[in-house]
Design an enzyme around this catalytic site. Structure first.
Site, mmCIF file in Angstrom:
data_model
loop_
_atom_site.group_PDB
_atom_site.id
_atom_site.type_symbol
_atom_site.label_atom_id
_atom_site.label_comp_id
_atom_site.label_asym_id
_atom_site.label_seq_id
_atom_site.Cartn_x
_atom_site.Cartn_y
_atom_site.Cartn_z
ATOM 1 N N TYR A 108 28.815 -27.431 31.943
ATOM 2 C CA TYR A 108 28.766 -28.800 32.450
ATOM 3 C C TYR A 108 27.546 -29.516 31.872
ATOM 4 C CZ TYR A 108 30.445 -32.652 34.962
ATOM 5 O OH TYR A 108 30.942 -33.894 35.214
ATOM 6 N N ARG A 161 34.449 -44.023 31.116
ATOM 7 C CA ARG A 161 32.996 -43.996 31.305
ATOM 8 C C ARG A 161 32.553 -42.546 31.455
ATOM 9 N NH1 ARG A 161 29.248 -43.549 35.966
ATOM 10 N NH2 ARG A 161 30.069 -41.554 35.328
ATOM 11 N N LYS A 179 34.483 -29.842 35.455
ATOM 12 C CA LYS A 179 34.322 -29.982 36.915
ATOM 13 C C LYS A 179 35.151 -28.946 37.652
ATOM 14 C CE LYS A 179 31.744 -33.643 38.042
ATOM 15 N NZ LYS A 179 31.414 -34.884 38.706
ATOM 16 N N GLU A 250 37.598 -39.326 38.319
ATOM 17 C CA GLU A 250 36.380 -38.914 37.624
ATOM 18 C C GLU A 250 36.121 -39.771 36.395
ATOM 19 O OE1 GLU A 250 34.459 -36.385 38.755
ATOM 20 O OE2 GLU A 250 33.070 -36.738 37.122
ATOM 21 N N ASP A 251 34.945 -40.349 36.331
ATOM 22 C CA ASP A 251 34.498 -41.070 35.132
ATOM 23 C C ASP A 251 35.442 -42.181 34.691
ATOM 24 O OD1 ASP A 251 32.216 -39.634 35.229
ATOM 25 O OD2 ASP A 251 32.489 -38.546 33.349
ATOM 26 N N ASP A 273 34.001 -38.930 42.676
ATOM 27 C CA ASP A 273 32.729 -38.200 42.725
ATOM 28 C C ASP A 273 31.553 -39.045 42.244
ATOM 29 O OD1 ASP A 273 31.254 -35.785 43.223
ATOM 30 O OD2 ASP A 273 30.989 -35.688 41.047
ATOM 31 N N ASP A 274 31.794 -39.904 41.270
ATOM 32 C CA ASP A 274 30.691 -40.719 40.737
ATOM 33 C C ASP A 274 30.139 -41.645 41.812
ATOM 34 O OD1 ASP A 274 31.218 -39.742 38.050
ATOM 35 O OD2 ASP A 274 33.059 -40.898 38.262
ATOM 36 N N ASN A 414 21.063 -39.960 34.040
ATOM 37 C CA ASN A 414 21.294 -38.819 33.153
ATOM 38 C C ASN A 414 21.651 -39.313 31.757
ATOM 39 O OD1 ASN A 414 21.044 -36.802 35.151
ATOM 40 N ND2 ASN A 414 23.139 -37.165 35.821
HETATM 41 P P1 NAI Z 1 27.221 -48.056 36.174
HETATM 42 O O1 NAI Z 1 27.532 -48.463 34.790
HETATM 43 O O2 NAI Z 1 28.263 -48.211 37.227
HETATM 44 O O3 NAI Z 1 25.915 -48.868 36.689
HETATM 45 C C1 NAI Z 1 24.770 -49.095 35.930
HETATM 46 C C2 NAI Z 1 23.982 -50.212 36.582
HETATM 47 O O4 NAI Z 1 22.732 -50.335 35.936
HETATM 48 C C3 NAI Z 1 24.664 -51.565 36.505
HETATM 49 O O5 NAI Z 1 24.567 -52.214 37.743
HETATM 50 C C4 NAI Z 1 23.808 -52.335 35.485
HETATM 51 O O6 NAI Z 1 23.759 -53.721 35.731
HETATM 52 C C5 NAI Z 1 22.460 -51.707 35.709
HETATM 53 N N1 NAI Z 1 21.548 -51.895 34.583
HETATM 54 C C6 NAI Z 1 21.804 -51.776 33.271
HETATM 55 N N2 NAI Z 1 20.713 -52.077 32.558
HETATM 56 C C7 NAI Z 1 19.748 -52.376 33.438
HETATM 57 C C8 NAI Z 1 18.399 -52.776 33.315
HETATM 58 N N3 NAI Z 1 17.817 -52.905 32.123
HETATM 59 N N4 NAI Z 1 17.684 -53.009 34.442
HETATM 60 C C9 NAI Z 1 18.264 -52.868 35.644
HETATM 61 N N5 NAI Z 1 19.526 -52.501 35.814
HETATM 62 C C10 NAI Z 1 20.260 -52.262 34.729
HETATM 63 O O7 NAI Z 1 26.741 -46.569 36.099
HETATM 64 P P2 NAI Z 1 26.562 -45.511 37.296
HETATM 65 O O8 NAI Z 1 27.791 -44.709 37.446
HETATM 66 O O9 NAI Z 1 26.055 -46.196 38.498
HETATM 67 O O10 NAI Z 1 25.456 -44.547 36.692
HETATM 68 C C11 NAI Z 1 24.133 -45.021 36.416
HETATM 69 C C12 NAI Z 1 23.265 -43.850 35.981
HETATM 70 O O11 NAI Z 1 23.169 -42.927 37.035
HETATM 71 C C13 NAI Z 1 23.775 -43.089 34.760
HETATM 72 O O12 NAI Z 1 22.705 -42.785 33.902
HETATM 73 C C14 NAI Z 1 24.317 -41.830 35.342
HETATM 74 O O13 NAI Z 1 24.183 -40.750 34.458
HETATM 75 C C15 NAI Z 1 23.452 -41.634 36.562
HETATM 76 N N6 NAI Z 1 24.121 -40.851 37.585
HETATM 77 C C16 NAI Z 1 23.475 -39.751 38.060
HETATM 78 C C17 NAI Z 1 24.067 -38.942 38.988
HETATM 79 C C18 NAI Z 1 23.315 -37.772 39.510
HETATM 80 O O14 NAI Z 1 22.422 -37.312 38.932
HETATM 81 N N7 NAI Z 1 23.641 -37.245 40.632
HETATM 82 C C19 NAI Z 1 25.425 -39.185 39.447
HETATM 83 C C20 NAI Z 1 26.017 -40.411 38.931
HETATM 84 C C21 NAI Z 1 25.365 -41.202 38.022
#
Ligand code: NAI
Length: 557
Positions: A108, A161, A179, A250-251, A273-274, A414
């Site tokens: 993973y 995504r 997963k 997922e994604d 899950d996301d 991540n």
């Molecule tokens: P998403 O695409 O739904 O949301 C990203 C958000 O960040 C959007 O609201 C966007 O407007 C904002 N954004 C982009 N550039 C920005 C900036 N310069 N300043 C402020 N905000 C900004 O993506 P999602 O699913 O919410 O994931 C976001 C991050 O969280 C990814 O890197 C993902 O890998 C991580 N993540 C980590 C998890 C974990 O460790 N448990 C689980 C799910 C996501």
């Protein structure tokens, strides 16, 4: 949930009689390779097809692990383990479970990201179902080609995504496959029950259209009513073929992820899950942090960087949790603030807000930057899920340290290269007072003779246990409340020793017992709320534990 048939389901679906000879060696759920006994070799037509010496599972595992460790490149290790999984699932799970901290980063995150990018170039053997938009009108037929009749756990993606990598189309198949491997390795869901699915509706990643080895449809993504009809047909086929299956979205891209969850959450056992898994693991971290700060959940004020699936999912679950402590929904929402790529999320901000952001757009003057928002909101916790690295600057971290005696700082983005700050940044910037967790792992940090161990808020602490609990009780739905239960249960499993070093999650090598405890709590909730379609056993935990998959060979004759 019952134990799958001894023949791996091959007879049940009217397939060939119990496989023999080379067909048996090609059936990964039954294949034992050199571990087939003399009697099995005799009765099942294997004599001469294997070298004469009979090995034990333990001996095989030792040999395979040696080969695994000799490979230095993580992607080579991934390919090696995939081939093993497609050859002999028992042996695959034996080594994954026994070396879980070493193998999970390969099967993973982070390696699976690279594996998806190169899924076409490295394609060797299919795993799971590929259902494309061209199968419209025939999805049920496609599904009936899957050899197992009693599927209970489906992870499905449309590849829009994939992790932080964006639209990878059909290459995203590595994610459902990975997963589901975690469902088995971390929670003992029998691999027979698991079905990875990729829905190929095209890709808007034009570089894939030019890629000679791309395995999916070279066309733009289908959207709108055509997409929705396709998904509706898919869900209907799942319900008809596998009425007991739990469907994990997922994604999916942002717009579809929230819509599909809303549309189907009440119609079948399904979750995203996301959104929900991330929410539970992050909330568990916040709840565990209260054991350090001594504060109440309802008094927390959260400032998120990013307002996507992860952040708004966490905030929504926080609202559920705070309401359970007596706040109104409006009061709880007023404790969640967001800065996204357009600045502070407020009502009078120009442009139309997407549906998922609306509940959190407050009546407040607009502020363009995180530092201004920090000053205005004065949060107790700063949570990054923006995918933009190093956005928690030295100044931001220092200010969090001034505003709070024990500031909670989570950098969830991540992979590691995307994290809003490192563990070292958070600890050094606050004189060691930060309570830090991250999405990707960071090594411990020693500061003034004290070692701080950052917790890794990975969804793998949540979804396998939730899924196992839902399967065990045959729950009709997966509710938000179950994720709250999972978050609370996970937080309760953080030991005093973990807390003493600042670690907000249990050690990963305890994952199977963590998953069992979460599954028990989730199943209990399904029984208590009438969602279970099974009668409650006298001892729910013992019932689940007894049915968890343990990788060992069963006698076939
Ligand atoms: P998403 O695409 O739904 O949301 C990203 C958000 O960040 C959007 O609201 C966007 O407007 C904002 N954004 C982009 N550039 C920005 C900036 N310069 N300043 C402020 N905000 C900004 O993506 P999602 O699913 O919410 O994931 C976001 C991050 O969280 C990814 O890197 C993902 O890998 C991580 N993540 C980590 C998890 C974990 O460790 N448990 C689980 C799910 C996501």
């Amino acid at each position: 949930m019952r134990n799958p048939p001894k023949d791996g389901g091959l007879q049940a679906h009217g397939g060939p009689m119990f496989p023999r000879g080379t067909a048996l060696l090609a059936t990964p759920l039954l294949n034992k390779g050199t571990a087939f006994s003399e009697t099995e070799r005799e009765v099942l037509g294997l004599r001469g097809l294997l070298p004469p010496r009979v090995f034990s599972l333990q001996e095989q595992a030792k040999r395979v692990m040696g080969n695994f460790r000799r490979k230095s490149d993580p992607l080579e290790k991934y390919i090696f383990l995939s081939a093993l999984q497609n050859r002999n699932e028992t042996l695959f799970y034996k080594i994954v479970e026994e070396h879980i901290e070493e193998t999970v980063p390969i099967i993973y995150t982070p390696t699976v990201g690279q594996a998806c990018l190169e899924y076409g170039a490295n394609f060797a053997q299919p795993r799971g179902l590929f259902i494309s938009i061209r199968d419209r009108g025939h999805i049920a037929e496609v599904m009936s080609n899957w050899p197992h009749t009693d599927v209970r756990m489906i992870v499905v993606t449309d590849g829009e995504r994939i992790l932080g990598l964006g639209d990878l189309g059909a290459l995203g198949m590595g994610i459902p496959v990975g997963k589901l491997s975690l469902y088995t390795a971390c929670a003992g869901v029998h691999p027979y029950y698991c079905l990875p699915i990729t829905l190929d509706v095209g890709t808007d990643n034009l570089s894939l259209h030019d890629d000679e080895f791309y395995i999916g449809l070279k066309q733009k993504r289908v959207r709108g009513a055509e997409y929705d009809d396709f998904i509706a047909e898919f869900v209907a086929a799942v319900k008809a073929h596998y009425p007991k299956a739990l469907l994990q979205w997922e994604d999916f891209g942002n717009t579809n992820a929230f819509r599909l969850l809303g549309e189907y959450q009440d119609k079948l056992a399904s979750f995203n899950d996301d959104i929900q898994g991330t929410a539970a693991v992050a909330l568990a971290g916040v709840i565990a942090s209260l054991r350090i700060t001594g504060a109440r959940l309802r008094d927390q004020k959260l400032l998120f960087l990013g307002a996507g699936e992860a952040s708004t999912g966490i905030a929504s679950l926080f609202v559920t949790a705070a309401c359970a402590e007596g706040l109104s929904v409006a009061e709880a929402r007023s404790r969640c603030w967001f800065v996204d790529s357009n600045g502070l999320l407020v009502r009078n901000r120009p442009g139309k807000l997407p549906h998922h952001k609306e509940p959190f757009a407050h009546d407040h003057p607009y502020l363009p930057t995180l530092s201004e928002a920090l000053e205005a909101v004065r949060p107790t916790a700063l949570i990054g899920a923006s995918g933009v690295p190093r956005t928690f600057t030295r100044e931001i971290i220092a200010r969090m340290g001034e505003l709070n005696e024990r500031p909670v700082i989570f950098a969830l983005s991540n992979p590691t290269s995307k994290a809003e700050c490192t563990a070292e940044d958070a600890y050094t910037g606050t004189g060691g007072r930060a309570i830090f967790a991250s999405g990707s792992p960071f090594p411990p940090v020693t500061l003034n003779g004290r070692t701080h161990v950052p917790g890794q808020g990975n969804n793998v602490y949540i979804f396998p246990g939730v899924g196992l609990g839902v399967l065990a009780a045959e729950s009709r739905q997966v509710t938000d409340s179950m994720f709250l239960t999972a978050a609370r249960t996970l937080a309760s499993l953080v030991s005093a020793e973990d807390i003493a070093v600042g670690r907000l999650y249990p050690a990963f090598n305890k994952i199977r017992s963590v998953s069992l405890t979460i599954a028990t709590a989730v199943a209990e909730e399904a029984y208590a709320t009438g969602l279970a379609q099974r009668e409650r056993p006298a001892n729910v935990e013992a019932d689940i534990a007894a049915r968890m998959f343990v990788p060992h060979y069963r006698d076939l004759v």
